[in-house]
Design an enzyme around this catalytic site. Structure first.
Site, PDB file in Angstrom:
ATOM      1  N   ASN A 164       0.859  -1.178   0.000  1.00 44.49           N
ATOM      2  CA  ASN A 164       0.000   0.000   0.000  1.00 44.49           C
ATOM      3  C   ASN A 164       0.895   1.228   0.000  1.00 44.49           C
ATOM      4  OD1 ASN A 164       0.878   0.200   2.632  1.00 44.49           O
ATOM      5  ND2 ASN A 164      -1.152   0.088   3.558  1.00 44.49           N
ATOM      6  N   LEU A 165       0.290   2.390  -0.103  1.00 43.82           N
ATOM      7  CA  LEU A 165       1.057   3.623  -0.272  1.00 43.82           C
ATOM      8  C   LEU A 165       1.253   4.331   1.059  1.00 43.82           C
ATOM      9  CD1 LEU A 165      -0.648   5.026  -3.503  1.00 43.82           C
ATOM     10  CD2 LEU A 165       1.331   3.504  -3.321  1.00 43.82           C
TER      11      LEU A 165
ATOM     12  N   SER B  99      -8.640   1.005  -1.578  1.00 44.02           N
ATOM     13  CA  SER B  99      -8.230   2.388  -1.798  1.00 44.02           C
ATOM     14  C   SER B  99      -6.803   2.541  -2.332  1.00 44.02           C
ATOM     15  CB  SER B  99      -8.374   3.170  -0.490  1.00 44.02           C
ATOM     16  OG  SER B  99      -7.865   4.485  -0.629  1.00 44.02           O
ATOM     17  N   ASP B 100      -5.793   2.275  -1.498  1.00 48.63           N
ATOM     18  CA  ASP B 100      -4.399   2.423  -1.942  1.00 48.63           C
ATOM     19  C   ASP B 100      -3.630   1.122  -1.754  1.00 48.63           C
ATOM     20  OD1 ASP B 100      -4.471   2.616   0.869  1.00 48.63           O
ATOM     21  OD2 ASP B 100      -2.544   3.665   0.918  1.00 48.63           O
ATOM     22  N   GLU B 101      -4.348   0.006  -1.746  1.00 50.72           N
ATOM     23  CA  GLU B 101      -3.724  -1.303  -1.588  1.00 50.72           C
ATOM     24  C   GLU B 101      -3.716  -2.048  -2.921  1.00 50.72           C
ATOM     25  OE1 GLU B 101      -5.615  -3.474   1.519  1.00 50.72           O
ATOM     26  OE2 GLU B 101      -4.889  -2.152   3.098  1.00 50.72           O
TER      27      GLU B 101
END
Length: 299
Positions: free
Chosen positions: A151-152, A193-195
């Site tokens: 993730n981010l 989402s960001d994964e």
């Protein structure tokens, strides 16, 4: 469309003419070999069609490609025959239905079901459905695959700063960068989402997996131009080798997520392999931290 016993076109209606892109004067009296759609194996299948019609009395095929006037079509074709009492064939009947719009609608539904609308990447459902088969296959063939979970870092901060449109732009750029470092046989999926989850199918060795993980960290961490802003995020990667760290998809995904948590706990911007000892160690530390937070909250 009506053909004589030699498969020569004797009659055709306007609908069939439109599907084939023909003019009536050019098709009447001609040998019918199919709709001759570009990218469709009509020519090599034609004889087998007639053999099946003669044997079974009818046959159905579905064709897709570009017709002679450059129009992309998908056609459901049914072939039948007309016989005399002594079973001599007098005519063939060709019934065709243009199912282009139907197939397009089905393709769009599949895209909605299996692809992320923001990035165009495969979604969680696609990833799980395909990986479940691969996990079983590589074990039967005594091979392996790697699942990388990431993730981010700082995404929430950057998303709040840029706004949702800017955050969406950033996620699309991340997706493009991930695709650029992977092989055609690998799968990259947006999980939430960001994964993101990445499957490396039958890697040469662990070194190749590590090199891919390091390239992902480097390329994702490079600055992004979003509108007039230049922003940076980072990432960490958890790696699970199948079947070494998990012999089912559920176990492998759990192991990859746990490895990601260990990587983040180690300082971010790095990758870590799934390791039972490190899971237990990390789990014990996080439980202690959670208990402390709960005690402080309770006063």
């Amino acid at each position: 469309m009506i053909l004589d016993k030699n498969r020569v076109v004797t009659d055709i209606n306007a609908t069939a003419l439109a599907m084939g892109g023909w003019q009536q004067e050019h098709i009447i009296g001609e040998l019918f070999t199919g709709f001759e759609l570009t990218d469709s194996p009509t020519a090599c299948l034609a004889e087998s069609w007639w053999m099946k019609v003669d044997r079974f009395g009818q046959w159905q095929e579905e064709l897709s490609g570009v017709n002679c006037v450059g129009s992309s079509r998908c056609i459901a074709l049914e072939l039948g025959l007309i016989e005399t009492d002594d079973r001599s064939v007098t005519h063939y009947v060709v019934m065709a239905q243009d199912i282009t719009d139907k197939r397009a609608a089905e393709d769009e539904l599949e895209k909605l079901a299996y692809y992320d609308s923001l990035t165009g990447l495969p979604n969680r459902a696609f990833f799980q459905e395909n990986l479940r088969r691969d996990v079983i296959r590589v074990q039967k063939q005594e091979k392996s695959l790697a699942i990388l979970y990431m993730n981010l870092d700082r995404f929430k901060f950057v998303n709040d700063y840029l706004g949702h449109n800017g955050g969406d732009n950033l996620l699309r750029q991340v997706s493009t960068r991930l695709l650029s470092v992977l092989n055609d046989t690998d799968i990259v999926s947006r999980q939430s989402s960001d994964e993101f989850a990445i499957a490396i199918i039958e890697p040469d060795n662990k070194l190749a997996v590590e090199q891919t993980a390091q390239r992902i960290i480097e390329i994702v961490s490079a600055p992004y131009d979003v509108g007039s802003d230049s922003v940076s995020v980072g990432t960490s990667v958890g790696i699970c080798m199948v079947p070494e760290h998990g012999d089912t998809l559920a176990k492998a995904m759990q192991a990859a997520r746990a490895a990601l948590a260990v990587a983040k706990h180690a300082g971010k911007g790095c990758f870590r392999y799934a390791n039972v000892d490190s899971w237990d160690d990390f789990g014990s530390k996080t439980k202690i931290e959670a208990d402390l937070r709960s005690a402080i909250s309770d006063g």
